[in-house]
Write a protein that holds these residues in place. Structure first.
Motif, mmCIF file in Angstrom:
data_model
loop_
_atom_site.group_PDB
_atom_site.id
_atom_site.type_symbol
_atom_site.label_atom_id
_atom_site.label_comp_id
_atom_site.label_asym_id
_atom_site.label_seq_id
_atom_site.Cartn_x
_atom_site.Cartn_y
_atom_site.Cartn_z
ATOM 1 N N PHE A 126 -3.630 -2.201 -4.170
ATOM 2 C CA PHE A 126 -4.976 -1.666 -4.254
ATOM 3 C C PHE A 126 -5.201 -1.073 -5.633
ATOM 4 O O PHE A 126 -4.264 -0.825 -6.381
ATOM 5 C CB PHE A 126 -5.208 -0.588 -3.188
ATOM 6 C CG PHE A 126 -4.454 0.689 -3.475
ATOM 7 C CD1 PHE A 126 -5.072 1.738 -4.147
ATOM 8 C CD2 PHE A 126 -3.126 0.830 -3.106
ATOM 9 C CE1 PHE A 126 -4.367 2.904 -4.427
ATOM 10 C CE2 PHE A 126 -2.421 1.990 -3.388
ATOM 11 C CZ PHE A 126 -3.049 3.026 -4.049
ATOM 12 N N PHE A 129 0.821 -1.212 0.000
ATOM 13 C CA PHE A 129 0.000 0.000 0.000
ATOM 14 C C PHE A 129 0.852 1.258 0.000
ATOM 15 O O PHE A 129 0.421 2.320 -0.410
ATOM 16 C CB PHE A 129 -0.866 0.081 1.266
ATOM 17 C CG PHE A 129 -1.907 -0.971 1.405
ATOM 18 C CD1 PHE A 129 -2.454 -1.617 0.307
ATOM 19 C CD2 PHE A 129 -2.368 -1.310 2.657
ATOM 20 C CE1 PHE A 129 -3.439 -2.576 0.457
ATOM 21 C CE2 PHE A 129 -3.357 -2.261 2.823
ATOM 22 C CZ PHE A 129 -3.895 -2.899 1.728
ATOM 23 N N SER A 151 -9.764 -10.524 -3.448
ATOM 24 C CA SER A 151 -9.799 -9.096 -3.140
ATOM 25 C C SER A 151 -11.030 -8.804 -2.292
ATOM 26 O O SER A 151 -11.905 -9.645 -2.139
ATOM 27 C CB SER A 151 -9.862 -8.296 -4.445
ATOM 28 O OG SER A 151 -11.065 -8.566 -5.138
ATOM 29 N N ASN A 204 -0.113 -6.891 -0.248
ATOM 30 C CA ASN A 204 -1.374 -6.429 -0.795
ATOM 31 C C ASN A 204 -1.141 -5.145 -1.580
ATOM 32 O O ASN A 204 -0.276 -4.345 -1.235
ATOM 33 C CB ASN A 204 -2.379 -6.144 0.320
ATOM 34 C CG ASN A 204 -2.825 -7.402 1.019
ATOM 35 O OD1 ASN A 204 -2.503 -8.504 0.619
ATOM 36 N ND2 ASN A 204 -3.576 -7.227 2.080
ATOM 37 N N GLN A 220 -5.457 -8.952 -2.342
ATOM 38 C CA GLN A 220 -4.728 -9.700 -1.329
ATOM 39 C C GLN A 220 -4.641 -11.161 -1.737
ATOM 40 O O GLN A 220 -5.160 -11.547 -2.776
ATOM 41 C CB GLN A 220 -5.402 -9.567 0.030
ATOM 42 C CG GLN A 220 -6.813 -10.096 0.064
ATOM 43 C CD GLN A 220 -7.451 -9.949 1.422
ATOM 44 O OE1 GLN A 220 -6.861 -9.417 2.345
ATOM 45 N NE2 GLN A 220 -8.658 -10.426 1.564
ATOM 46 N N ILE A 237 -9.012 -3.725 -2.400
ATOM 47 C CA ILE A 237 -7.769 -4.245 -1.851
ATOM 48 C C ILE A 237 -7.511 -5.618 -2.470
ATOM 49 O O ILE A 237 -8.350 -6.514 -2.386
ATOM 50 C CB ILE A 237 -7.847 -4.383 -0.308
ATOM 51 C CG1 ILE A 237 -8.240 -3.058 0.354
ATOM 52 C CG2 ILE A 237 -6.548 -4.951 0.249
ATOM 53 C CD1 ILE A 237 -7.266 -1.947 0.197
#
Length: 189
Positions: free
Chosen positions: A156, A123, A171, A154, A167, A165
């Protein structure tokens, strides 16, 4: 992947460089066994424009990383968001009060508290910065970095009225009205 048609050619060049950063970082990373291995991996890259407006461009690169590392599905997703006005990449901390947003994510049950992970680095840092951060650790070379990224970090992207997001194993979408109090920019509806 790139944009064209901007009046400011220097900004266009800068944006196109930003859009290529995730793939370039993976390709230029040391540790590939051969150029053929590298080419096979990147022949399966899929690129999606998730959101585009006059202000924002948000793109997702999905790289089939092969056999999954630990719990991932073998797909490394790299979300890249660019502020088209400034021509700069934005990270989640540029868009939100990051501590407040992460607290909201934990409170809402999206992440388990005290989970040992570096996932939030995606992020806050570009792919090149993540690679520099973990350099020297096991599994940082070649295809292993792509697999590790899929499993540990992760990222975005923006979608109309949402923050998504990316992951491990999928998501989750967060509608902007639920987190608008943490925004540092105007919402994208």
């Amino acid at each position: 992947m790139g944009i064209d048609g901007l009046a400011d050619q220097e900004k266009q060049k800068r944006i196109n460089g930003i859009l290529q950063e995730p793939i370039k970082t993976c390709i230029m990373n040391e540790g590939w066994k051969s150029d053929i291995e590298k080419q096979q991996l990147f022949d399966n890259v899929k690129i999606y424009i998730a959101y585009q407006s006059e202000e924002w461009l948000s793109v997702v690169y999905s790289v089939k990383a092969g056999f999954p590392y630990r719990s991932s599905d073998g797909i490394a997703n790299f979300g890249v968001t660019v502020d088209l006005q400034s021509g700069e990449r934005v990270m989640l901390g540029d868009l939100f009060e990051i501590d407040d947003l992460l607290n909201w994510i934990y409170i809402s049950g999206r992440y388990q508290e005290n989970s040992a992970s570096q996932r939030e680095l995606g992020f806050l840092l570009t792919e090149e910065e993540v690679l520099s951060y973990i350099q020297g650790e096991a599994l940082t070379g070649g295809q292993f970095f792509v697999r590790r990224y899929a499993d540990q970090f992760n990222t975005f992207y923006l979608y109309e009225g949402q923050l998504v997001i990316l992951q491990v194993m999928g998501s989750f979408d967060i509608p902007l009205p639920e987190i608008c109090e943490y925004l540092r920019v105007d919402p994208w509806y």
